[in-house]
Scaffold this motif. Structure first.
Motif, short mmCIF file in Angstrom:
data_model
loop_
_atom_site.label_atom_id
_atom_site.label_comp_id
_atom_site.label_asym_id
_atom_site.label_seq_id
_atom_site.Cartn_x
_atom_site.Cartn_y
_atom_site.Cartn_z
N GLN A 1 8.17 -22.16 40.61
CA GLN A 1 8.05 -23.23 39.62
C GLN A 1 8.19 -24.62 40.25
O GLN A 1 7.74 -25.60 39.69
N LYS A 2 8.78 -24.70 41.43
CA LYS A 2 8.99 -25.99 42.08
C LYS A 2 7.85 -26.35 43.04
O LYS A 2 7.83 -27.44 43.57
N LYS A 3 6.90 -25.44 43.23
CA LYS A 3 5.83 -25.67 44.20
C LYS A 3 4.70 -26.47 43.58
O LYS A 3 4.42 -26.38 42.39
N THR A 4 4.04 -27.23 44.42
CA THR A 4 2.86 -28.00 43.99
C THR A 4 1.64 -27.10 43.97
O THR A 4 1.67 -25.98 44.50
N MET A 5 0.55 -27.61 43.39
CA MET A 5 -0.68 -26.83 43.34
C MET A 5 -1.15 -26.45 44.74
O MET A 5 -1.57 -25.31 44.97
N GLY A 6 -1.07 -27.38 45.69
CA GLY A 6 -1.49 -27.08 47.06
C GLY A 6 -0.67 -25.95 47.67
O GLY A 6 -1.22 -25.03 48.28
N SER A 7 0.64 -26.00 47.47
CA SER A 7 1.51 -24.94 47.99
C SER A 7 1.21 -23.60 47.33
O SER A 7 1.19 -22.56 47.98
N LEU A 8 0.98 -23.65 46.03
CA LEU A 8 0.68 -22.41 45.31
C LEU A 8 -0.65 -21.82 45.75
O LEU A 8 -0.78 -20.59 45.91
N LEU A 9 -1.64 -22.65 45.99
CA LEU A 9 -2.94 -22.14 46.45
C LEU A 9 -2.82 -21.55 47.86
O LEU A 9 -3.44 -20.52 48.15
N ARG A 10 -2.02 -22.18 48.72
CA ARG A 10 -1.81 -21.60 50.05
C ARG A 10 -1.09 -20.25 49.93
O ARG A 10 -1.43 -19.29 50.62
N GLU A 11 -0.10 -20.20 49.07
CA GLU A 11 0.62 -18.93 48.84
C GLU A 11 -0.33 -17.87 48.30
O GLU A 11 -0.30 -16.71 48.71
N LEU A 12 -1.19 -18.27 47.38
CA LEU A 12 -2.17 -17.34 46.80
C LEU A 12 -3.05 -16.75 47.89
O LEU A 12 -3.36 -15.55 47.87
N SER A 13 -3.43 -17.57 48.87
CA SER A 13 -4.31 -17.08 49.94
C SER A 13 -3.63 -16.02 50.80
O SER A 13 -4.32 -15.29 51.52
N ASN A 14 -2.31 -15.91 50.73
CA ASN A 14 -1.61 -14.83 51.45
C ASN A 14 -1.85 -13.47 50.81
O ASN A 14 -1.68 -12.45 51.46
N TYR A 15 -2.21 -13.48 49.52
CA TYR A 15 -2.35 -12.22 48.79
C TYR A 15 -3.77 -11.93 48.34
O TYR A 15 -4.11 -10.78 48.07
N VAL A 16 -4.58 -12.97 48.21
CA VAL A 16 -5.91 -12.81 47.64
C VAL A 16 -6.94 -13.42 48.57
O VAL A 16 -6.76 -14.54 49.06
N THR A 17 -8.00 -12.68 48.83
CA THR A 17 -9.12 -13.21 49.59
C THR A 17 -10.22 -13.56 48.61
O THR A 17 -10.72 -12.69 47.89
N ILE A 18 -10.57 -14.83 48.58
CA ILE A 18 -11.63 -15.28 47.68
C ILE A 18 -12.94 -15.23 48.44
O ILE A 18 -13.16 -16.02 49.36
N GLN A 19 -13.78 -14.29 48.09
CA GLN A 19 -15.02 -14.10 48.81
C GLN A 19 -16.16 -14.94 48.25
O GLN A 19 -17.10 -15.25 48.96
N GLU A 20 -16.06 -15.30 46.99
CA GLU A 20 -17.10 -16.12 46.36
C GLU A 20 -16.90 -17.58 46.76
O GLU A 20 -15.90 -18.21 46.41
N GLU A 21 -17.85 -18.11 47.53
CA GLU A 21 -17.73 -19.48 48.06
C GLU A 21 -17.60 -20.51 46.95
O GLU A 21 -16.85 -21.48 47.07
N SER A 22 -18.29 -20.31 45.82
CA SER A 22 -18.22 -21.29 44.74
C SER A 22 -16.81 -21.34 44.13
O SER A 22 -16.33 -22.40 43.74
N VAL A 23 -16.12 -20.21 44.09
CA VAL A 23 -14.75 -20.18 43.57
C VAL A 23 -13.82 -20.93 44.53
O VAL A 23 -13.00 -21.75 44.09
N ALA A 24 -13.96 -20.68 45.82
CA ALA A 24 -13.14 -21.38 46.81
C ALA A 24 -13.39 -22.88 46.74
O ALA A 24 -12.44 -23.68 46.80
N ARG A 25 -14.66 -23.28 46.61
CA ARG A 25 -15.00 -24.71 46.50
C ARG A 25 -14.39 -25.32 45.24
O ARG A 25 -13.86 -26.43 45.26
N ASN A 26 -14.47 -24.60 44.13
CA ASN A 26 -13.91 -25.10 42.87
C ASN A 26 -12.39 -25.25 42.94
O ASN A 26 -11.84 -26.22 42.41
N LEU A 27 -11.72 -24.32 43.58
CA LEU A 27 -10.27 -24.43 43.74
C LEU A 27 -9.91 -25.62 44.63
O LEU A 27 -8.98 -26.36 44.33
N ALA A 28 -10.66 -25.81 45.71
CA ALA A 28 -10.41 -26.96 46.59
C ALA A 28 -10.67 -28.27 45.86
O ALA A 28 -9.90 -29.22 45.98
N GLU A 29 -11.73 -28.31 45.06
CA GLU A 29 -12.04 -29.51 44.29
C GLU A 29 -10.98 -29.77 43.22
O GLU A 29 -10.58 -30.91 42.99
N ALA A 30 -10.50 -28.71 42.58
CA ALA A 30 -9.43 -28.86 41.58
C ALA A 30 -8.19 -29.46 42.23
O ALA A 30 -7.55 -30.34 41.66
#
Length: 114
Positions: A58-87
């Motif tokens: 709950q104390k983590k920022t969106m950037g920290s949470l997205l990095r943490e997410l990448s430890n568990y989930v591989t996003i294979q769809e390039e458009s999804v990865a781009r949208n998350l980076a843009e968000a």
């Protein structure tokens, strides 16, 4: 409402608040996903461990949470990865630069309405 300077500024602040709310809800959703994932994937965690993890997430920022997410989930769809980076970029701009970038613009009706 948009006919006065105060009304125009109130509209800007309301839109900013709405965008900030959505950014926070997205961060909360990422944290909940990571918490649930850890509950499912790591059945050896105690209830106390999960509570500590939830408080930590709950104390983590969106950037920290997205990095943490990448430890568990591989996003294979390039458009999804781009949208998350843009968000993330837009969230950071909103929280750190929105009013600074618009300082002069907010002083005129045209700037407030654009």
């Amino acid at each position: 409402m948009l006919e006065t300077e105060e009304g125009q500024l109130n509209a800007v602040f309301a839109c900013f608040g709405s965008a900030a709310q959505h950014a926070q809800l997205f961060e909360e959703s990422l944290a909940k996903f990571l918490l649930v994932y850890n509950k499912i994937a790591n059945s050896t965690l105690s209830l106390q461990d999960l509570d500590m993890l939830e408080a930590k997430l709950q104390k983590k920022t969106m950037g920290s949470l997205l990095r943490e997410l990448s430890n568990y989930v591989t996003i294979q769809e390039e458009s999804v990865a781009r949208n998350l980076a843009e968000a993330l970029n837009l969230r950071n701009f909103l929280m750190h630069n929105f009013f600074i970038a618009r300082d002069q613009g907010l002083k005129s009706e045209e700037g407030r309405l654009s």
